[in-house]
Design a protein around this motif. Structure first.
Motif, short mmCIF file in Angstrom:
data_model
loop_
_atom_site.label_atom_id
_atom_site.label_comp_id
_atom_site.label_asym_id
_atom_site.label_seq_id
_atom_site.Cartn_x
_atom_site.Cartn_y
_atom_site.Cartn_z
N LYS A 323 0.83 -1.21 0.00
CA LYS A 323 0.00 0.00 0.00
C LYS A 323 0.87 1.26 0.00
O LYS A 323 0.47 2.30 0.54
N ALA A 324 2.03 1.19 -0.60
CA ALA A 324 2.95 2.33 -0.64
C ALA A 324 2.25 3.56 -1.22
O ALA A 324 1.56 3.47 -2.24
N GLY A 325 2.44 4.69 -0.59
CA GLY A 325 1.77 5.92 -1.01
C GLY A 325 0.51 6.19 -0.22
O GLY A 325 0.04 7.34 -0.16
N SER A 326 -0.05 5.14 0.39
CA SER A 326 -1.24 5.31 1.21
C SER A 326 -0.84 5.78 2.60
O SER A 326 0.26 5.51 3.08
N ALA A 327 -1.76 6.48 3.28
CA ALA A 327 -1.54 6.86 4.67
C ALA A 327 -2.12 5.83 5.63
O ALA A 327 -2.03 5.99 6.84
N GLY A 328 -2.72 4.78 5.08
CA GLY A 328 -3.18 3.68 5.90
C GLY A 328 -4.66 3.75 6.24
O GLY A 328 -5.48 4.28 5.49
N VAL A 329 -4.98 3.19 7.39
CA VAL A 329 -6.36 3.15 7.88
C VAL A 329 -6.42 3.93 9.20
O VAL A 329 -5.39 4.24 9.79
N PRO A 330 -7.60 4.25 9.68
CA PRO A 330 -7.69 5.05 10.91
C PRO A 330 -7.03 4.35 12.10
O PRO A 330 -7.05 3.12 12.21
N HIS A 331 -6.44 5.17 12.99
CA HIS A 331 -5.96 4.63 14.27
C HIS A 331 -7.13 3.97 14.99
O HIS A 331 -8.30 4.21 14.68
N PHE A 332 -6.79 3.14 16.00
CA PHE A 332 -7.81 2.32 16.65
C PHE A 332 -8.99 3.15 17.16
O PHE A 332 -10.15 2.81 16.95
N PHE A 333 -8.70 4.25 17.84
CA PHE A 333 -9.77 5.10 18.38
C PHE A 333 -9.97 6.34 17.53
O PHE A 333 -10.15 7.44 18.05
N SER A 334 -9.92 6.18 16.22
CA SER A 334 -10.20 7.27 15.28
C SER A 334 -11.25 6.79 14.29
O SER A 334 -11.33 5.60 13.95
N ASP A 335 -12.05 7.72 13.82
CA ASP A 335 -12.99 7.44 12.73
C ASP A 335 -12.74 8.46 11.64
O ASP A 335 -12.59 9.66 11.91
N VAL A 336 -12.69 7.98 10.40
CA VAL A 336 -12.39 8.84 9.26
C VAL A 336 -13.37 8.53 8.13
O VAL A 336 -13.65 7.36 7.84
N ARG A 337 -13.87 9.58 7.52
CA ARG A 337 -14.72 9.45 6.34
C ARG A 337 -14.10 10.25 5.19
O ARG A 337 -13.40 11.24 5.43
N VAL A 338 -14.34 9.83 3.97
CA VAL A 338 -13.99 10.60 2.78
C VAL A 338 -15.30 10.91 2.08
O VAL A 338 -16.05 10.00 1.70
N VAL A 339 -15.60 12.22 1.91
CA VAL A 339 -16.93 12.61 1.46
C VAL A 339 -16.87 13.56 0.27
O VAL A 339 -15.88 14.25 0.04
N ARG A 340 -17.99 13.58 -0.45
CA ARG A 340 -18.17 14.52 -1.55
C ARG A 340 -18.55 15.89 -0.98
O ARG A 340 -18.81 16.02 0.22
N PRO A 341 -18.63 16.93 -1.83
CA PRO A 341 -19.02 18.26 -1.33
C PRO A 341 -20.36 18.27 -0.61
O PRO A 341 -20.57 19.09 0.28
N ASP A 342 -21.29 17.36 -0.99
CA ASP A 342 -22.60 17.32 -0.32
C ASP A 342 -22.57 16.44 0.93
O ASP A 342 -23.61 16.16 1.52
N LEU A 343 -21.36 15.99 1.30
CA LEU A 343 -21.10 15.19 2.51
C LEU A 343 -21.59 13.75 2.41
O LEU A 343 -21.60 13.02 3.41
N THR A 344 -21.97 13.32 1.23
CA THR A 344 -22.26 11.89 1.05
C THR A 344 -20.94 11.16 0.85
O THR A 344 -19.95 11.74 0.40
#
Length: 504
Positions: A323-344
């Motif tokens: 997965k070189a170039g990736s920043a990985g997955v969220p830390h254990f007690f973190s939540d992360v979303r990737v959203v469009r401008p309308d937040l979907t």
């Protein structure tokens, strides 16, 4: 039984478990946990004697030094708020942060005595008490009573730190980090880095920066390991310290690791003790990953920001190559979303904005209620960073949304072009910016730092990208530079790059 649930209680809690273990080493002098506890308690009493009370701000200006950590823990013991200042800032910038935070106490290194003298007595200064690290600081501690630690009730929700953002645009904002924010971040590091009690960390990244303090030093001290503190980064000294102290864990930005790998002694240096190499600030070039793999070492990359204390995403060693170039997955007690401008939710491999939620995320910016409110949507912090998430849930940071170049209606993410450029063996550093163009509105320009003596030309630079990037993404011009402007934490100052090279 202490009523302090915050970081100010850490020295006492660690001293009762491992009093004789080394907390940190600085310039050959070792401080054990029992001594750290005793000195922190005396310093807290001394600061209270100068008038410091709960909620007051204590600022620190100086390089990595034991007094930084003693002051940090003493502030926490008092229920006060610690304000680390960037040593690379100019006097007006330091004055602004002191004034903005309302710091009443300033501890500073001898190297900054003239700067502090210039601030004292000015109408804009909030500082009432200044203490120089060295003889005055030691006298302050020696004169304090060797009494029981101050038992100030502190909860996780109380403010622990005001850390000013890099200030790459406009005035820097003070991110308010609570004791819970910093503690939960440390817990995430303990879990995802799998730290051990006999860890020896090399702390050459500045403690006034969130990564050096929160991602490296505090988790190691929480676990009971040892931190080797250095006042500044030097590649040869780094190799010396790794060998001498059998360093197991270090953090750096890619440029630091690049400088180490370019030293003549790199191929033969004893790196056998190293277990954890973590990197942040920007993606690690594949060529640098390969250089360290040849020495049997693997980077563990991450992504974070001051507002998140800072750890958010983490790429473990197992996936460092796949997965070189990736920043990985969220830390254990973190939540992360990737959203469009309308937040979907953004689709797989679709570019969107990174949103973050978790117990490590700040409650807001100091003295800026409107900016604080705007930074959150339904409890999610809006990072302003663009990213893509793949089918396995791994997130790749693409760029700052505001840095996107729009050329003829096409979005160009500078970081993607920069990563492609860094694959060239003769390019040490680079930055891609947008410049005006009559036909396309704006087009990309590359600012490149070539390897010394390489003879790299602009045409060769552009040619190396043909067939690897879409034609519209390839820079239409290249400027050769001796160096790129960066913040003290190693982040590229894109606005400064634009002002220097955007009108040539």
């Amino acid at each position: 039984m202490t009523r302090n649930e915050g970081l100010g209680s850490w020295p006492a809690r660690r001293a009762r478990k491992t009093p004789h273990r080394a907390a940190f080493v600085h310039e050959g002098v070792t401080t054990g946990y029992a001594e750290l506890h005793a000195r922190t308690a005396r310093l807290a009493h001394a600061l209270r004697g100068t008038g410091v009370r709960r909620g007051d701000r204590i600022a620190y200006l100086g390089p990595n030094h034991p007094s930084f950590l003693e002051s940090f823990f003493a502030a926490g013991a008092l229920g006060a708020v610690f304000v680390p200042l960037n040593t690379r800032l100019a006097a007006p910038e330091i004055a602004y942060q002191l004034r903005d935070s309302g710091a009443g106490t300033l501890l500073y290194s001898p190297a900054h005595a003239d700067l502090v003298e210039g601030l004292n007595g000015t109408a804009t200064s909030s500082v009432r008490t200044s203490v120089e690290v060295g003889a005055p600081y030691e006298r302050l501690i020696a004169a304090a009573p060797a009494a029981e630690p101050i038992d100030e009730p502190v909860t996780g929700d109380d403010l622990c730190l005001i850390m000013y953002t890099s200030g790459t645009t406009g005035r820097p904002k003070g991110a308010m980090l609570t004791h819970a924010n910093v503690t939960w971040n440390a817990v995430n590091v303990l879990i995802d880095h799998d730290l051990t009690a006999d860890e020896t960390a090399l702390v050459s990244a500045p403690l006034f920066h969130t990564a050096g303090l929160n991602m490296l030093t505090l988790p190691v001290l929480l676990k009971g390991g040892t931190c080797v503190l250095t006042g500044s980064f030097d590649p040869d000294a780094t190799l010396d310290l790794i060998e001498r102290h059998r360093v197991t864990f270090m953090f750096g930005v890619p440029t630091m690791y690049e400088r180490i790998a370019r030293r003549p002694r790199w191929p033969d240096a004893d790196l056998s003790s190293l277990r954890l190499l973590t990197c942040g600030g920007s993606p690690v070039p594949t060529s640098l990953i390969a250089a360290y793999q040849r020495r049997g070492l693997t980077f563990q990359q991450g992504y974070g920001m001051t507002e998140a204390a800072p750890g958010t995403l983490f790429l473990d060693a197992e996936h460092a190559v796949s997965k070189a170039g990736s920043a990985g997955v969220p830390h254990f007690f973190s939540d992360v979303r990737v959203v469009r401008p309308d937040l979907t939710p953004a689709g797989t491999d679709e570019t969107g904005e990174v949103l973050i939620r978790g117990p490590h995320v700040m409650p807001g910016y100091w003295g800026l209620p409107e900016e604080s409110a705007a930074a959150f949507t339904d409890g999610w912090f809006r990072s302003g960073d663009a990213a893509r998430i793949d089918a396995d849930g791994y997130i790749t940071i693409v760029d700052r949304l505001k840095d996107v170049i729009i050329s003829g209606g096409e979005n160009i993410y500078p970081a993607e072009v920069e990563n492609a450029l860094l694959a060239h063996p003769d390019i040490v550093e680079c930055a891609v910016i947008g410049v005006p163009d009559e036909k396309w509105g704006e087009v990309p320009r590359a600012v490149v730092v070539p390897r010394g003596g390489s003879g790299l030309t602009p045409d060769e630079t552009i040619g190396s990208l043909r067939g690897r990037l879409a034609p519209y993404k390839i820079p239409k011009s290249v400027v050769m530079a001796a160096e790129l402007p960066r913040t003290a934490s190693g982040k590229l100052l894109k606005p400064r790059v634009r002002s220097l090279y955007g009108t040539l």
